[in-house]
Design a protein around this motif. Structure first.
Motif, PDB file in Angstrom:
ATOM      1  N   ILE A  68       0.691  -1.148  -0.185  1.00  0.00           N
ATOM      2  CA  ILE A  68      -0.014  -0.347  -0.133  1.00  0.00           C
ATOM      3  C   ILE A  68       0.778   1.542  -0.198  1.00  0.00           C
ATOM      4  N   LEU A  69       2.035   1.841   0.394  1.00  0.00           N
ATOM      5  CA  LEU A  69       2.596   2.599   1.395  1.00  0.00           C
ATOM      6  C   LEU A  69       3.669   2.338  -0.228  1.00  0.00           C
ATOM      7  N   ASP A  70       3.869   1.233  -0.807  1.00  0.00           N
ATOM      8  CA  ASP A  70       4.785   1.498  -2.290  1.00  0.00           C
ATOM      9  C   ASP A  70       3.542   2.340  -3.056  1.00  0.00           C
ATOM     10  N   ILE A  71       2.417   2.661  -3.601  1.00  0.00           N
ATOM     11  CA  ILE A  71       1.805   3.357  -3.923  1.00  0.00           C
ATOM     12  C   ILE A  71       1.084   4.946  -3.411  1.00  0.00           C
ATOM     13  N   THR A  72       0.694   4.964  -2.124  1.00  0.00           N
ATOM     14  CA  THR A  72       0.421   5.976  -1.061  1.00  0.00           C
ATOM     15  C   THR A  72       1.739   7.447  -1.297  1.00  0.00           C
ATOM     16  N   GLN A  73       2.750   6.307  -0.696  1.00  0.00           N
ATOM     17  CA  GLN A  73       3.724   7.758   0.328  1.00  0.00           C
ATOM     18  C   GLN A  73       4.755   8.169  -1.341  1.00  0.00           C
ATOM     19  N   SER A  74       5.640   9.327  -1.210  1.00  0.00           N
ATOM     20  CA  SER A  74       6.449   9.993  -1.534  1.00  0.00           C
ATOM     21  C   SER A  74       7.309   8.998  -1.410  1.00  0.00           C
ATOM     22  N   GLN A  75       8.213   9.541  -2.278  1.00  0.00           N
ATOM     23  CA  GLN A  75      10.078   9.027  -2.662  1.00  0.00           C
ATOM     24  C   GLN A  75      10.578   9.248  -1.451  1.00  0.00           C
ATOM     25  N   GLU A  76      10.052  10.756  -0.888  1.00  0.00           N
ATOM     26  CA  GLU A  76      10.838  10.872   0.266  1.00  0.00           C
ATOM     27  C   GLU A  76      10.643  10.226   1.278  1.00  0.00           C
ATOM     28  N   VAL A  77       9.616  10.005   1.691  1.00  0.00           N
ATOM     29  CA  VAL A  77       9.331   9.026   2.476  1.00  0.00           C
ATOM     30  C   VAL A  77       9.028   7.792   2.508  1.00  0.00           C
ATOM     31  N   LEU A  78       9.576   6.856   1.443  1.00  0.00           N
ATOM     32  CA  LEU A  78       9.750   5.704   1.145  1.00  0.00           C
ATOM     33  C   LEU A  78      11.370   5.546   0.956  1.00  0.00           C
ATOM     34  N   GLY A  79      11.791   6.355   0.905  1.00  0.00           N
ATOM     35  CA  GLY A  79      13.436   6.289   0.657  1.00  0.00           C
ATOM     36  C   GLY A  79      13.481   5.590  -1.072  1.00  0.00           C
ATOM     37  N   LYS A  80      12.523   5.471  -1.842  1.00  0.00           N
ATOM     38  CA  LYS A  80      12.766   4.760  -3.311  1.00  0.00           C
ATOM     39  C   LYS A  80      11.896   5.461  -4.109  1.00  0.00           C
ATOM     40  N   PRO A  81      12.194   5.031  -5.282  1.00  0.00           N
ATOM     41  CA  PRO A  81      10.354   5.895  -5.861  1.00  0.00           C
ATOM     42  C   PRO A  81       8.887   5.050  -5.820  1.00  0.00           C
ATOM     43  N   SER A  82       8.112   5.624  -5.788  1.00  0.00           N
ATOM     44  CA  SER A  82       6.805   5.611  -5.544  1.00  0.00           C
ATOM     45  C   SER A  82       5.753   4.338  -6.542  1.00  0.00           C
ATOM     46  N   MET A  83       5.239   3.572  -6.583  1.00  0.00           N
ATOM     47  CA  MET A  83       4.626   2.725  -7.263  1.00  0.00           C
ATOM     48  C   MET A  83       5.793   1.709  -8.284  1.00  0.00           C
ATOM     49  N   GLN A  84       6.471   1.308  -7.519  1.00  0.00           N
ATOM     50  CA  GLN A  84       8.202   1.232  -8.438  1.00  0.00           C
ATOM     51  C   GLN A  84       7.757  -0.038  -8.393  1.00  0.00           C
ATOM     52  N   ASP A  85       6.761  -0.769  -7.557  1.00  0.00           N
ATOM     53  CA  ASP A  85       6.544  -2.523  -7.312  1.00  0.00           C
ATOM     54  C   ASP A  85       5.615  -2.665  -8.821  1.00  0.00           C
ATOM     55  N   PHE A  86       5.263  -1.308  -9.302  1.00  0.00           N
ATOM     56  CA  PHE A  86       3.741  -1.797 -10.576  1.00  0.00           C
ATOM     57  C   PHE A  86       5.295  -1.678 -11.828  1.00  0.00           C
ATOM     58  N   LYS A  87       6.317  -0.779 -11.431  1.00  0.00           N
ATOM     59  CA  LYS A  87       7.047  -0.564 -12.947  1.00  0.00           C
ATOM     60  C   LYS A  87       7.545  -1.866 -12.305  1.00  0.00           C
TER      61      LYS A  87
END
Length: 298
Positions: free
Chosen positions: A191-210
Motif C-alpha cells: 500500500i505504502l509503495d502506492i500512497t507515499q512519496s519517494q522522500e518518505v519511502l526512500g525509493k520511487p513510488s509505484m516502483q512495484d508496478f514498474k
C-alpha cells in the motif's frame, strides 16, 4: 538492538576480509522488526541476541539478492549495495551472510535450526514465484498471497516460533502470530509503495508496478474496473515507466473503487487474527508491534 548489530559484526569479522567489512558498513539496518519480535517473546540473554543476529543476517542477505533481481538503485534512501559495489559483490556478500548465519545456526537445538533453514527454503521459493509472476500481469490473488506468505511471512513466522522455543513456550501460537504479522506487513508495504512519496519511502513510488508486480491494491483495482478496455489499460501499464497522467489515473481509479481502503481493512483483519492462538499471558509488546506495523507510514 545495538547488541544484535554488534553480534552480527563479530560474526562476519571471522571472514578476515576488509572488502566484505567495507560493504557491510554501508548497509542500513532498518526497523529490525524480526529482532523486536524475538526480544518481545524470549528472555534477553546471549542465545536470544545470537538468534536475532542470525535472523538479521538472513534478512539482509535476502534483501541484497532482491535488489539485484529488481535492479534497485535505492535502499532505505541510500544507493543500494549493488549500485555502490556492483551486482557480483552484492550477490557474493549475500551468499557470505547466508553462509555465516547457517554456520552459527548449527549451535542451536535441531528444532530451531530446522525451522529457520526451512523458512529460508520458503523465502527462496517465494522469490522465484515473485520473479515469474512479474514477467506478466498477474491477476490471481491466490498466487499473490502464496508468494508473500513464502517470501515475506515465512522468516517472520519462523523467528517467532524459534523465540517461543527458546523461551519454553508453546510455539504453534507464535508461529501463527508471525505468519499473520508477515502477511499484514507485506500488504501495508504494498500500500505504502502506492500512497507515499519517494522522500518518505526512500525509493520511487509505484516502483512495484514498474517492476511488473501486481500487489493487492492493483489486484482489487483489476477486479473492480468495469470494462475490458479499462482492464487492458491497467495490464498494459504494468512493467513500464509511468507518466504523471498514468499514475494519476491509477490513483483516481483506486480511490473510486476504494482499493486502498479494502487492502488496509484486510491487513487489519489478518493482523487482528495474529493474536488469536496466543494465551492471555503473551507479552503485550506483541500487540504493540502489530499496531505500529499497521499504522506506519514507511
Amino acid at each position: 538492538m545495538q547488541d544484535v548489530i554488534t553480534t552480527m559484526r563479530e560474526m562476519i569479522q571471522d571472514f578476515h576480509n576488509p572488502f566484505l567489512n567495507q560493504m557491510f558498513d554501508q548497509i542500513t539496518h532498518g526497523k529490525m522488526l524480526r529482532s523486536s519480535m524475538v526480544l518481545s517473546i524470549a528472555p534477553h540473554n546471549q542465545m536470544t541476541i545470537k538468534l536475532c543476529a542470525i535472523i538479521e543476517l538472513i534478512q539482509l542477505a535476502s534483501l541484497l539478492h532482491d535488489d539485484v533481481i529488481d535492479e534497485s538503485a535505492i535502499r532505505r534512501g541510500k544507493p543500494s549495495l549493488n549500485v555502490q559495489f556492483g551486482n557480483k559483490n552484492a550477490i557474493m556478500l549475500g551468499d557470505a551472510l547466508y553462509a555465516k548465519a547457517f554456520f552459527h545456526l548449527t549451535s542451536f537445538p535441531q528444532e530451531i535450526a530446522q525451522s529457520l533453514s526451512g523458512a529460508v527454503c520458503k523465502l527462496s521459493n517465494g522469490e522465484i514465484y515473485d520473479v515469474f509472476l512479474s514477467q506478466g500481469f498477474n491477476a490471481s490473488k491466490e498466487q499473490y498471497f502464496l508468494m508473500i506468505e513464502e517470501k515475506t511471512a515465512s522468516l517472520i513466522a519462523s523467528s517467532a516460533e524459534c523465540a517461543a522455543i527458546l523461551a519454553g513456550l508453546e510455539s504453534e501460537g507464535y508461529l501463527h502470530y508471525g505468519k499473520c504479522l508477515g502477511i499484514a506487513f507485506q500488504i501495508i508495504d504494498d500500500i505504502l509503495d502506492i500512497t507515499q512519496s519517494q522522500e518518505v519511502l526512500g525509493k520511487p513510488s509505484m516502483q512495484d508496478f514498474k517492476e511488473g508486480k501486481t500487489t493487492l491494491p492493483y489486484l482489487l483495482l483489476y477486479e473492480n474496473l468495469p470494462s475490458l478496455e479499462a482492464k487492458e489499460k491497467l495490464q498494459n501499464l504494468c512493467g513500464k515507466e509511468l507518466s504523471l497522467d498514468e499514475k494519476q489515473w491509477i490513483l483516481d481509479s483506486m480511490d473510486q473503487y476504494q482499493c486502498i481502503k479494502q487492502s488496509q481493512h484486510l491487513a487489519q483483519e489478518i493482523a487482528k487474527d495474529s493474536l488469536s492462538k496466543l494465551t492471555s499471558s503473551y507479552n503485550p509488546k506483541l500487540k504493540e508491534i502489530i499496531n505500529s506495523m499497521i499504522q506506519r507510514s514507511f
